[in-house]
Write an enzyme that holds these catalytic residues in place. Structure first.
Site, mmCIF file in Angstrom:
data_model
loop_
_atom_site.group_PDB
_atom_site.id
_atom_site.type_symbol
_atom_site.label_atom_id
_atom_site.label_comp_id
_atom_site.label_asym_id
_atom_site.label_seq_id
_atom_site.Cartn_x
_atom_site.Cartn_y
_atom_site.Cartn_z
ATOM 1 C CE LYS A 48 6.147 14.732 -23.896
ATOM 2 N NZ LYS A 48 6.010 16.150 -24.245
ATOM 3 C CE1 TYR A 55 10.116 0.484 8.412
ATOM 4 C CE2 TYR A 55 9.126 1.084 6.308
ATOM 5 C CZ TYR A 55 10.019 0.314 7.048
ATOM 6 O OH TYR A 55 10.797 -0.598 6.415
#
Ligand SMILES: *Cc1c(COP(=O)(O)O)cnc(C)c1O
Length: 388
Positions: A54, A281
């Site tokens: 999966k 930042y």
């Protein structure tokens, strides 16, 4: 002013010649194969080995993983969605595919057409599948999910006598398997796991009293496979372990099992910094001394945890700290302590380099999550490079 330092560049061949990118997930398929052989060797001969693929085999690539698994001892596959199953069939994979979870009746015709084995956990779904089988004029196989204590999917084990009798009335349904799922199998305390196995046995006995004897019984995931041999039954369902990643820090270790996935990027820029310069930042890191900051073209947009001034990369065998905040497309590392370094050098964000290793569990701690989440978080824009 100090003489300008020449930063030397060393650009190798692109790893992926079609869409070159200096950041990638490396997949060692030879290790995946040997991990499967190692797992197979732990199982009694008749026990089936199902690989849970999966979510693209936990980020590895489902068709690639399935092909290696099936060539090295796996007999069955499992996925969660119809789309995942269709991709495997489209890749030419003919092995039995179990659909985990619970379906809606609108999915059943596609299940039949793709030759899938759905999981049934309610009488309403059993009725819908039985009706489809009748219309198709054949017996269509299902596995019955028994809720043994996880309390997610499945028929509740306490009511087994009731639903077993109801299931026995469906003439077209072929109950090929019955299974449960552990809520906790990889911790030291196995008390609840053993309760679940006892609940499972009770429910299977109730099925038998109703005349239903599924050929394949299963309850073990990777944790159960490792630590609860009594849970192997007719099949084990392993997802994370073949990738060489353990479901927990305390479960049994298998010698010879090695991690299959690593995450790598090449240094794409180097910035000289002076004492007091900030990085990134929000100016979250300030250089305490003159040095060099390396830029890796990998950020939270690739699935790297969005941390700041935390975490490491491996460069030339050294563990170097991430400085400033991770940005969407890039992260910065302090290279000052690495004596020789060049643009184009390969850095490791997950995996080994020399004697150093950044494990999946280390990244999980950084993200305050689990190893499973780290594996499936690497985004599709990071190319998977398969080594055979
Ligand atoms: C995901 C899953 C597994 C595999 O679990 P691992 O811990 O990765 O081995 C097994 N069974 C079910 C029902 C699952 O959903």
């Amino acid at each position: 002013m100090a003489a300008r330092q020449l930063i030397h560049a060393n650009f190798p061949e692109p790893v992926n010649p079609i869409a070159p990118r200096s950041a990638w997930v490396a997949v060692d398929l030879a290790r995946l194969a040997s991990n499967f052989r190692r797992i197979r060797a732990e199982l009694a001969p008749g026990v089936r080995l199902l690989h849970v693929v999966k979510d693209d085999a936990y980020g590895l690539g489902a068709p690639e993983a399935a092909a290696v698994a099936l060539a090295n001892g796996a007999t069955d596959l499992a996925v969660y969605t119809l789309g995942e199953a269709a991709a495997l069939r489209g890749a030419g994979i003919r092995a039995p595919i179990l659909l985990l979870g619970e379906r809606e009746p609108c999915e059943f015709a596609a299940c039949r057409d793709l030759d899938l084995v759905p999981t049934i956990g309610s009488i309403a779904n059993a009725l819908a599948w039985d009706r489809l089988a009748g219309e198709s004029r054949r017996r269509l196989p299902v596995h019955v999910k028994i809720n043994t204590g996880m309390n997610r999917f499945g028929f509740p084990w306490r009511e087994a006598a009731l639903w077993s009798a109801e299931l026995a009335a469906f003439g077209n349904l072929e109950i090929a398997g019955a299974f449960g799922h552990f809520a906790q199998s990889d911790e030291i305390d196995k008390t609840f796991a053993r309760v679940q196995l006892a609940n499972f046995k009770e429910a299977v006995d109730a099925l038998a009293r109703a005349g239903i004897r599924p050929a394949c019984l299963h309850h073990a995931n990777s944790g159960g496979f490792l630590d609860l041999p009594e849970s192997h039954l007719g099949m084990v369902r392993v997802g994370i372990l073949p990738l060489g990643v353990y479901p927990s820090q305390v479960c049994r270790r298998l010698d010879g099992l090695e991690p299959v996935l690593s995450v790598r990027a090449r240094i794409i820029a180097i910035q000289p910094v002076a004492t007091g310069d900030t990085v990134g930042y929000g100016m979250r890191w300030t250089a305490p001394r003159p040095g060099r900051v390396g830029v890796l073209p990998m950020g939270y947009g690739d699935g790297f945890p969005r941390v700041r001034n935390e975490g490491n990369a491996l460069v030339r065998g050294h563990r170097v700290p991430i400085v400033g905040g991770v940005t969407m497309d890039a992260l910065m590392v302090d290279l000052t302590e690495v004596p020789v370094v060049a643009i184009g050098d390969e850095a490791v964000l997950m995996g080994r380099q020399g004697a150093e290793e950044i494990t999946v569990h280390e990244l999980a701690a950084l993200k305050r999550s689990v190893s499973y989440d780290i594996l499936v978080s690497w985004r599709s824009r990071l190319p998977r490079i398969y080594h055979r």
